[in-house]
Each structure stands twice: as structure tokens, then as C-alpha cells.
Design a protein around this motif. Structure first.
Motif, PDB file in Angstrom:
ATOM      1  N   CYS A 164       0.856  -1.176   0.000  1.00 22.27           N
ATOM      2  CA  CYS A 164       0.000   0.000   0.000  1.00 22.27           C
ATOM      3  C   CYS A 164       0.898   1.234   0.000  1.00 22.27           C
ATOM      4  CB  CYS A 164      -0.973  -0.002   1.176  1.00 22.27           C
ATOM      5  SG  CYS A 164      -0.185   0.054   2.801  1.00 22.27           S
ATOM      6  N   THR A 187      -0.672  10.125  -6.206  1.00 13.25           N
ATOM      7  CA  THR A 187      -0.297   8.845  -5.605  1.00 13.25           C
ATOM      8  C   THR A 187      -1.049   7.696  -6.249  1.00 13.25           C
ATOM      9  OG1 THR A 187      -0.032  10.072  -3.528  1.00 13.25           O
ATOM     10  CG2 THR A 187       0.122   7.690  -3.415  1.00 13.25           C
ATOM     11  N   ALA A 188      -2.313   7.913  -6.561  1.00 13.03           N
ATOM     12  CA  ALA A 188      -3.084   6.877  -7.256  1.00 13.03           C
ATOM     13  C   ALA A 188      -2.460   6.552  -8.612  1.00 13.03           C
ATOM     14  CB  ALA A 188      -4.528   7.335  -7.437  1.00 13.03           C
ATOM     15  N   TYR A 191       0.613   4.384  -8.042  1.00  9.45           N
ATOM     16  CA  TYR A 191       0.219   3.015  -7.688  1.00  9.45           C
ATOM     17  C   TYR A 191      -0.162   2.220  -8.938  1.00  9.45           C
ATOM     18  CZ  TYR A 191      -1.865  -0.947  -5.314  1.00  9.45           C
ATOM     19  OH  TYR A 191      -2.136  -2.230  -4.884  1.00  9.45           O
ATOM     20  N   LYS A 192      -0.953   2.824  -9.796  1.00 10.24           N
ATOM     21  CA  LYS A 192      -1.402   2.119 -10.995  1.00 10.24           C
ATOM     22  C   LYS A 192      -0.237   1.818 -11.930  1.00 10.24           C
ATOM     23  CE  LYS A 192      -4.941   2.158 -14.577  1.00 10.24           C
ATOM     24  NZ  LYS A 192      -6.139   2.848 -15.104  1.00 10.24           N
ATOM     25  N   GLU A 198      -5.734  -1.048 -10.156  1.00 12.26           N
ATOM     26  CA  GLU A 198      -6.423   0.181  -9.806  1.00 12.26           C
ATOM     27  C   GLU A 198      -6.125   0.582  -8.365  1.00 12.26           C
ATOM     28  OE1 GLU A 198      -8.071   2.267 -11.686  1.00 12.26           O
ATOM     29  OE2 GLU A 198      -7.685   0.980 -13.419  1.00 12.26           O
ATOM     30  N   ALA A 199      -5.913   1.863  -8.162  1.00 13.45           N
ATOM     31  CA  ALA A 199      -5.735   2.388  -6.810  1.00 13.45           C
ATOM     32  C   ALA A 199      -7.090   2.573  -6.143  1.00 13.45           C
ATOM     33  CB  ALA A 199      -4.992   3.716  -6.865  1.00 13.45           C
ATOM     34  N   ARG A 200      -7.149   2.210  -4.867  1.00 11.71           N
ATOM     35  CA  ARG A 200      -8.351   2.430  -4.064  1.00 11.71           C
ATOM     36  C   ARG A 200      -7.947   3.390  -2.950  1.00 11.71           C
ATOM     37  NH1 ARG A 200      -7.970  -2.884  -5.284  1.00 11.71           N
ATOM     38  NH2 ARG A 200      -7.085  -3.388  -3.227  1.00 11.71           N
ATOM     39  N   VAL A 201      -8.411   4.616  -3.059  1.00  6.97           N
ATOM     40  CA  VAL A 201      -7.870   5.714  -2.265  1.00  6.97           C
ATOM     41  C   VAL A 201      -8.730   6.009  -1.043  1.00  6.97           C
ATOM     42  CG1 VAL A 201      -7.191   8.147  -2.305  1.00  6.97           C
ATOM     43  CG2 VAL A 201      -6.845   6.716  -4.338  1.00  6.97           C
ATOM     44  N   LEU A 234     -11.997   7.979  -7.834  1.00  6.05           N
ATOM     45  CA  LEU A 234     -11.277   7.915  -6.564  1.00  6.05           C
ATOM     46  C   LEU A 234     -12.210   8.381  -5.457  1.00  6.05           C
ATOM     47  CD1 LEU A 234      -7.789   9.392  -7.542  1.00  6.05           C
ATOM     48  CD2 LEU A 234      -8.605   7.044  -7.675  1.00  6.05           C
ATOM     49  N   ASN A 260      -5.795   0.841  -0.770  1.00  2.00           N
ATOM     50  CA  ASN A 260      -4.364   0.591  -0.921  1.00  2.00           C
ATOM     51  C   ASN A 260      -3.551   1.884  -1.006  1.00  2.00           C
ATOM     52  OD1 ASN A 260      -4.938   1.366  -3.613  1.00  2.00           O
ATOM     53  ND2 ASN A 260      -5.157  -0.769  -4.245  1.00  2.00           N
ATOM     54  N   VAL A 261      -4.230   3.034  -1.033  1.00  2.00           N
ATOM     55  CA  VAL A 261      -3.570   4.340  -0.997  1.00  2.00           C
ATOM     56  C   VAL A 261      -4.193   5.145   0.133  1.00  2.00           C
ATOM     57  CG1 VAL A 261      -3.185   6.519  -2.209  1.00  2.00           C
ATOM     58  CG2 VAL A 261      -2.995   4.356  -3.455  1.00  2.00           C
TER      59      VAL A 261
END
Length: 325
Positions: A164, A187-188, A191-192, A198-201, A234, A260-261
Motif C-alpha cells: 500500500c 499517488t493513485a 500506484y497504478k 487500480e488504486a483504491r484511495v 477515486l 491501498n492508498v
């Protein structure tokens, strides 16, 4: 694969040039030699060639040829000064050639301009320079990314097979709602690019979905509204980690229990948060790395090791590349 292994694969697939502004340091020379031997990076060291050569001898590295750029080279000084004057003019500031030459004699400026021109894919500094000076050079010479006015930092947090990101833990003491939105979106994106997923913020506060009233909660709520406008996929969530808690406090949220973010509301919270995860939770913190610049520009601790420089170089290049290798 781990974050580092993913970035290694990206570097093996395509080497990139990395410029080291604090290049007269034995730690940089050792890291550069290792990166050359492993075929990962094309290092460019900024500094006096004689001093770099001395550092190479001190390091005990043999059979390695390093590319060195002297920031005091007259032709380079004139070229860099002209470019810096143009940058300032675009900002509505007219400076003299003498002022420009003085500014670009700084090794940080010379390295940052190489990154701006694409002569190096990323820049790494800070082993001899302060964080403030590294960021200042980046802002002046590299500039911020399109659509963002905010330079911030993040850590990759690693434990077993879990990855994360925590942000911002090292740059902005009290981000505004607009800066929080920039930080979350930047940040997303990292991460991607690195993880290929996919980023989950989660925008963190002490209030789940506005259950409490406070100016700090209002700031996070305003950041959420801006993110919905700019990046509607997001979403904010307080109950971000535990699915059972999330079902109770944020039913129906696609992020609930799966974030994860993690975007912290202040530098104080972020710094404390990553250290608690590291010291008490057994997570490994990789970073901090910088984001928000138009091109890759990264800071090191002045107490860093040669291995730290090696790792930041690999991860910095890896996060600069799109898609999975």
C-alpha cells in the motif's frame, strides 16, 4: 512480485539515464558502479571530474567508466543560463545573464535542467544537499506536472505480499484541500503505474463520511469534492482497512476495507502513521519518494547508504514507466 522486483524488471527491459547532482560522493559512485554492472541504469554524475575520480578510487570500484558532467563547463553554463532565463521569462520574471549563471552553477540546478530537457529520465539528489534545496531546484528547473501544483511525497508500505502507499509523509506540513486532492490523484497514478492495478484511495480523517463537524474534517470533505470533479473514480473512506468495520460505517462503498492508498490530512499524521506501521506493525517503508514534478526528481536523506541510492534509482525509474513489464 514485490514493488522493487517490479521496478527492477522495468529497468532491465529498458535502461534509463539517471543524473546524480551530488555526484562527488563515494556512496553515489558505488551505487552507480553497481547499477552499471547490473545493466539497470546509465548514471550521469554532476561534479568536478577529478573529485569524482578520487571518489571512485576511494570506493574501490575498478573497471567502471562513469559519465561526469562538470556544471562549471563554460559552454554548459551558457546553455543552462539561457534556458533558465527563458524559464523565468515564461513566469513573467526578467533576470540578467549574470543572475542566471550564478543560479545554474549549482549542481542541483544543472541536474534538474538535464531532467527537464530529457537528457536524463530522472534525477536523484539529497545525499549531500538538504531536502529544501532539492525541492527548490526541482520547482525552479523541472516544474510541476500538468494539472497539479503540488509536490509531495509517499512511502510504499510493504509486508508479506501486501503493498500500500502512505502519503504525504515528508513534504507539506498542513496541506490545503486542493493540495490533498493533488496528492491523492498523484499517488493513485503512481500506484497504478507500478502495480498495474487500480488504486483504491482513502482520504483519512477522524470522521467517517462526515459524522463529526470540525474544520479539519471540512478540509478533507472539500478535497473529496474536488477529487470527484477531477477523478470521479477515486473515493473517500474512513473505514478503509477492516471490511467488518467498513460494512458498518460505510456500507456500499467500493473502497471499504480494500484501500491501498492512504492520504493523511497532515504531515504530522502521515509521519507518525508510517512509523507506527513500521515499528509496531512490521511493515517495511520504502521511500520517501517525491511526486508532482513534471519529470522524475527524487530526494535522499543525507544519512543514506550506497544501497539506499541504488534502490531509489531503481524504484524512481520504475515508477516513471507506465504499465506492467
Amino acid at each position: 512480485m514485490s514493488v522493487f522486483e517490479r521496478c527492477l524488471e522495468k529497468c532491465r527491459a529498458r535502461k534509463g539515464a539517471v543524473v546524480y547532482s551530488d555526484g562527488e560522493d563515494r556512496r553515489v559512485v558505488s551505487a552507480a558502479a553497481k547499477l552499471i554492472r547490473e545493466g539497470l541504469v546509465e548514471p550521469i554524475l554532476i561534479g568536478d571530474p577529478e573529485k569524482v575520480r578520487a571518489a571512485l578510487q576511494e570506493s574501490g570500484e575498478t573497471g567502471v567508466s562513469l559519465q561526469v558532467v562538470n556544471p562549471y563547463n563554460p559552454a554548459l553554463l551558457q546553455h543552462n543560463a539561457a534556458e533558465y532565463m527563458s524559464i523565468q521569462k515564461d513566469k513573467g520574471k526578467d533576470i540578467s545573464e549574470e543572475e542566471a549563471i550564478k543560479a545554474v552553477k549549482n549542481p542541483l540546478a544543472a541536474g534538474a535542467l538535464m531532467v527537464r530537457r530529457g537528457e536524463a529520465e530522472i534525477g536523484v539528489a539529497g545525499n549531500l544537499s538538504s531536502t529544501a534545496d532539492v525541492i527548490r531546484a526541482g520547482l525552479r528547473m523541472v516544474g510541476t506536472a500538468a494539472g497539479s501544483k503540488t509536490v509531495s511525497s509517499f512511502f510504499f508500505m510493504l509486508k508479506d505480499n501486501n503493498v500500500c502507499m502512505f502519503t504525504d509523509c515528508a513534504v507539506i506540513p498542513e496541506p490545503t484541500s486542493a493540495q490533498l486532492a493533488d496528492i491523492a490523484i498523484s499517488t493513485a497514478g503512481v500506484y497504478k503505474r507500478v502495480m498495474g492495478d487500480e488504486a483504491r484511495v482513502a482520504l483519512l480523517s477522524f470522521s467517517t463520511k462526515g459524522s463529526a463537524k470540525h474544520e479539519r474534517v471540512d478540509k478533507v470533505r472539500a478535497a473529496l469534492e474536488e477529487i470527484k470533479t477531477r477523478e470521479p473514480n477515486l473515493l473517500q473512506l474512513d473505514a478503509a482497512v477492516e471490511p467488518e468495520v467498513a460494512r458498518l460505517k460505510a456500507p456500499g462503498s467500493p473502497v471499504a476495507g480494500n484501500a491501498n492508498v492512504f492520504v493523511f490530512p497532515s504531515l504530522e499524521a502521515g509521519n507518525i502513521g508510517y512509523k507506527i506501521a513500521q515499528r509496531f506493525g512490521g511493515w517495511t517503508a520504502l521511500g520517501p519518494l517525491l511526486q508532482g514534478f513534471a519529470h522524475g526528481w527524487h530526494d535522499l536523506s543525507r544519512g543514506c547508504s550506497s544501497d539506499d541510492i541504488y534502490k531509489i534509482s531503481v524504484v524512481g525509474l520504475g515508477m516513471n514507466r507506465g504499465g506492467q513489464q
